[in-house]
Motif scaffolding. Structure first.
Motif, PDB file in Angstrom:
ATOM      1  N   ARG A  80       0.829  -1.212   0.000  1.00  0.00           N
ATOM      2  CA  ARG A  80       0.000   0.000   0.000  1.00  0.00           C
ATOM      3  C   ARG A  80       0.860   1.257   0.000  1.00  0.00           C
ATOM      4  NH1 ARG A  80      -2.439   3.941   2.994  1.00  0.00           N
ATOM      5  NH2 ARG A  80      -1.182   3.541   4.838  1.00  0.00           N
ATOM      6  N   ARG A  81       1.922   1.226   0.789  1.00  0.00           N
ATOM      7  CA  ARG A  81       2.795   2.398   0.908  1.00  0.00           C
ATOM      8  C   ARG A  81       3.783   2.522  -0.256  1.00  0.00           C
ATOM      9  NH1 ARG A  81       3.370   4.865   5.900  1.00  0.00           N
ATOM     10  NH2 ARG A  81       1.999   4.054   7.502  1.00  0.00           N
ATOM     11  N   VAL A  82       4.521   1.453  -0.497  1.00  0.00           N
ATOM     12  CA  VAL A  82       5.615   1.510  -1.471  1.00  0.00           C
ATOM     13  C   VAL A  82       5.099   1.560  -2.906  1.00  0.00           C
ATOM     14  CG1 VAL A  82       7.629   0.275  -2.358  1.00  0.00           C
ATOM     15  CG2 VAL A  82       7.229   0.382   0.098  1.00  0.00           C
ATOM     16  N   VAL A  83       4.152   0.714  -3.221  1.00  0.00           N
ATOM     17  CA  VAL A  83       3.672   0.626  -4.598  1.00  0.00           C
ATOM     18  C   VAL A  83       2.646   1.714  -4.911  1.00  0.00           C
ATOM     19  CG1 VAL A  83       2.452  -0.836  -6.269  1.00  0.00           C
ATOM     20  CG2 VAL A  83       4.116  -1.854  -4.706  1.00  0.00           C
ATOM     21  N   PHE A  84       1.697   1.912  -4.007  1.00  0.00           N
ATOM     22  CA  PHE A  84       0.578   2.800  -4.298  1.00  0.00           C
ATOM     23  C   PHE A  84       0.677   4.175  -3.627  1.00  0.00           C
ATOM     24  CE2 PHE A  84      -1.361  -1.501  -4.809  1.00  0.00           C
ATOM     25  CZ  PHE A  84      -1.475  -1.445  -6.192  1.00  0.00           C
ATOM     26  N   GLY A  85       1.710   4.408  -2.840  1.00  0.00           N
ATOM     27  CA  GLY A  85       1.914   5.726  -2.246  1.00  0.00           C
ATOM     28  C   GLY A  85       1.030   6.040  -1.057  1.00  0.00           C
ATOM     29  N   GLY A  86       0.529   5.017  -0.385  1.00  0.00           N
ATOM     30  CA  GLY A  86      -0.285   5.245   0.804  1.00  0.00           C
ATOM     31  C   GLY A  86       0.536   5.852   1.930  1.00  0.00           C
ATOM     32  N   ASP A  87      -0.134   6.540   2.842  1.00  0.00           N
ATOM     33  CA  ASP A  87       0.579   7.143   3.973  1.00  0.00           C
ATOM     34  C   ASP A  87      -0.257   7.051   5.245  1.00  0.00           C
ATOM     35  OD1 ASP A  87      -1.321   9.240   3.915  1.00  0.00           O
ATOM     36  OD2 ASP A  87      -0.038  10.484   2.667  1.00  0.00           O
ATOM     37  N   ASP A  88       0.304   7.560   6.345  1.00  0.00           N
ATOM     38  CA  ASP A  88      -0.366   7.484   7.648  1.00  0.00           C
ATOM     39  C   ASP A  88      -1.612   8.359   7.735  1.00  0.00           C
ATOM     40  OD1 ASP A  88       1.442   5.674   8.681  1.00  0.00           O
ATOM     41  OD2 ASP A  88       2.746   7.223   9.539  1.00  0.00           O
ATOM     42  N   LEU A  89      -1.638   9.464   6.988  1.00  0.00           N
ATOM     43  CA  LEU A  89      -2.776  10.375   7.057  1.00  0.00           C
ATOM     44  C   LEU A  89      -4.066   9.742   6.538  1.00  0.00           C
ATOM     45  CD1 LEU A  89      -1.167  13.750   5.920  1.00  0.00           C
ATOM     46  CD2 LEU A  89      -1.812  13.038   8.232  1.00  0.00           C
ATOM     47  N   PHE A  90      -3.922   8.846   5.567  1.00  0.00           N
ATOM     48  CA  PHE A  90      -5.074   8.176   4.963  1.00  0.00           C
ATOM     49  C   PHE A  90      -4.809   6.671   4.967  1.00  0.00           C
ATOM     50  CE2 PHE A  90      -4.693  12.395   3.084  1.00  0.00           C
ATOM     51  CZ  PHE A  90      -5.948  12.925   3.377  1.00  0.00           C
ATOM     52  N   PRO A  91      -4.981   6.019   6.118  1.00  0.00           N
ATOM     53  CA  PRO A  91      -4.593   4.610   6.251  1.00  0.00           C
ATOM     54  C   PRO A  91      -5.393   3.621   5.411  1.00  0.00           C
ATOM     55  CG  PRO A  91      -5.739   5.353   8.215  1.00  0.00           C
ATOM     56  CD  PRO A  91      -5.529   6.564   7.354  1.00  0.00           C
ATOM     57  N   LEU A  92      -6.535   4.049   4.885  1.00  0.00           N
ATOM     58  CA  LEU A  92      -7.336   3.143   4.057  1.00  0.00           C
ATOM     59  C   LEU A  92      -7.133   3.371   2.563  1.00  0.00           C
ATOM     60  CD1 LEU A  92     -10.676   3.184   6.075  1.00  0.00           C
ATOM     61  CD2 LEU A  92      -8.769   1.576   6.237  1.00  0.00           C
ATOM     62  N   LYS A  93      -6.460   4.464   2.218  1.00  0.00           N
ATOM     63  CA  LYS A  93      -6.250   4.783   0.810  1.00  0.00           C
ATOM     64  C   LYS A  93      -5.349   3.726   0.170  1.00  0.00           C
ATOM     65  CE  LYS A  93      -5.269   8.545  -2.319  1.00  0.00           C
ATOM     66  NZ  LYS A  93      -4.947   9.951  -2.434  1.00  0.00           N
ATOM     67  N   HIS A  94      -5.822   3.128  -0.892  1.00  0.00           N
ATOM     68  CA  HIS A  94      -5.130   2.078  -1.656  1.00  0.00           C
ATOM     69  C   HIS A  94      -5.077   0.736  -0.929  1.00  0.00           C
ATOM     70  CE1 HIS A  94      -4.056   5.176  -4.458  1.00  0.00           C
ATOM     71  NE2 HIS A  94      -3.335   5.823  -3.568  1.00  0.00           N
ATOM     72  N   LEU A  95      -5.794   0.613   0.166  1.00  0.00           N
ATOM     73  CA  LEU A  95      -5.779  -0.655   0.897  1.00  0.00           C
ATOM     74  C   LEU A  95      -6.507  -1.757   0.125  1.00  0.00           C
ATOM     75  CD1 LEU A  95      -4.857  -2.153   3.414  1.00  0.00           C
ATOM     76  CD2 LEU A  95      -6.958  -1.381   4.555  1.00  0.00           C
ATOM     77  N   GLY A  96      -7.595  -1.420  -0.547  1.00  0.00           N
ATOM     78  CA  GLY A  96      -8.334  -2.418  -1.320  1.00  0.00           C
ATOM     79  C   GLY A  96      -7.492  -3.027  -2.422  1.00  0.00           C
ATOM     80  N   GLU A  97      -6.765  -2.186  -3.153  1.00  0.00           N
ATOM     81  CA  GLU A  97      -5.891  -2.675  -4.217  1.00  0.00           C
ATOM     82  C   GLU A  97      -4.783  -3.560  -3.644  1.00  0.00           C
ATOM     83  OE1 GLU A  97      -6.886   0.545  -3.684  1.00  0.00           O
ATOM     84  OE2 GLU A  97      -6.371   1.749  -5.446  1.00  0.00           O
ATOM     85  N   ALA A  98      -4.187  -3.084  -2.568  1.00  0.00           N
ATOM     86  CA  ALA A  98      -3.077  -3.835  -1.959  1.00  0.00           C
ATOM     87  C   ALA A  98      -3.555  -5.185  -1.430  1.00  0.00           C
ATOM     88  CB  ALA A  98      -2.428  -3.010  -0.851  1.00  0.00           C
ATOM     89  N   GLN A  99      -4.675  -5.199  -0.715  1.00  0.00           N
ATOM     90  CA  GLN A  99      -5.195  -6.463  -0.188  1.00  0.00           C
ATOM     91  C   GLN A  99      -5.549  -7.437  -1.314  1.00  0.00           C
ATOM     92  OE1 GLN A  99      -8.626  -5.730   2.290  1.00  0.00           O
ATOM     93  NE2 GLN A  99      -7.382  -5.453   4.138  1.00  0.00           N
ATOM     94  N   SER A 100      -6.275  -6.944  -2.297  1.00  0.00           N
ATOM     95  CA  SER A 100      -6.735  -7.819  -3.375  1.00  0.00           C
ATOM     96  C   SER A 100      -5.568  -8.412  -4.158  1.00  0.00           C
ATOM     97  CB  SER A 100      -7.668  -7.058  -4.319  1.00  0.00           C
ATOM     98  OG  SER A 100      -8.802  -6.604  -3.632  1.00  0.00           O
ATOM     99  N   CYS A 101      -4.657  -7.563  -4.572  1.00  0.00           N
ATOM    100  CA  CYS A 101      -3.511  -8.060  -5.343  1.00  0.00           C
ATOM    101  C   CYS A 101      -2.668  -9.022  -4.505  1.00  0.00           C
ATOM    102  CB  CYS A 101      -2.660  -6.903  -5.864  1.00  0.00           C
ATOM    103  SG  CYS A 101      -3.472  -5.971  -7.196  1.00  0.00           S
ATOM    104  N   TYR A 102      -2.524  -8.730  -3.231  1.00  0.00           N
ATOM    105  CA  TYR A 102      -1.729  -9.608  -2.363  1.00  0.00           C
ATOM    106  C   TYR A 102      -2.352 -10.996  -2.243  1.00  0.00           C
ATOM    107  CZ  TYR A 102       0.753 -11.580   1.545  1.00  0.00           C
ATOM    108  OH  TYR A 102       1.492 -12.440   2.330  1.00  0.00           O
TER     109      TYR A 102
END
Length: 179
Positions: A80-102
């Protein structure tokens, strides 16, 4: 082994905005799945697209897949962080993509499943990981090929999605959908 189809929230929203979640359901043909983060995203999107509110109750995407293993959760957070640029301010941003692909890539029972999204970055990442990817256009083409919708009607639905501000790759004409 069953090939499951994992739509992200953008795909769900595309079909919801034209009131055709039923078409998506039929096209996924009992193979639709989602992760807890995508389910949560869809529940939040239901504020703007009320048709999404019934997804959990209807059950055609199955129970949201929960990530309980701390090692898996750590790896997903890294993606979520490294690939999609997620950060602490928005902990759910890009989580769906990261979970699904993982889970598609790493859980044996989901090997061979597809990631369905119109998000270019997540499609690129999934493709690089060897995950089969599809977009709204591909799903609509499948629906036409299965006889679930006429090509002209599929094209009209995609035009309506676009008019609702959805970002997706469009066919040039209804014939491109197999008509």
């Amino acid at each position: 082994m069953t090939t499951y189809l994992f739509p992200d929230n953008t795909i769900l929203c595309n079909f919801a905005c034209v009131d055709r979640l039923d078409l998506l359901e039929v096209t996924l043909n009992g193979r639709g799945r989602w992760t807890e983060a995508v389910a949560y995203e869809a529940s939040r999107s239901a504020v703007h697209l009320p048709a999404l509110a019934c997804l959990n109750a209807n059950g055609w995407l199955g129970e949201p897949i929960e990530i309980d293993d701390p090692d898996d959760a750590h790896k997903i957070e890294s993606i979520r962080r490294v690939v999609f640029g997620g950060d602490d301010l928005f902990p759910l941003k890009h989580l769906g993509e990261a979970q699904s692909c993982y889970v598609i890539k790493n859980w044996t029972e989901l090997t061979g499943s597809w990631w369905i999204s119109d998000d270019r970055e997540s499609l690129r990442y999934a493709h690089f990981q060897g995950i089969t990817t599809r977009e709204t256009l591909d799903i609509m083409t499948m629906a036409v090929g299965n006889g679930d919708v006429e090509a002209k009607d599929g094209f009209t639905l995609m035009q309506k999605m676009k008019s609702h501000g959805r970002h997706l790759r469009m066919p040039c004409s209804w014939q491109d959908l197999g008509g």
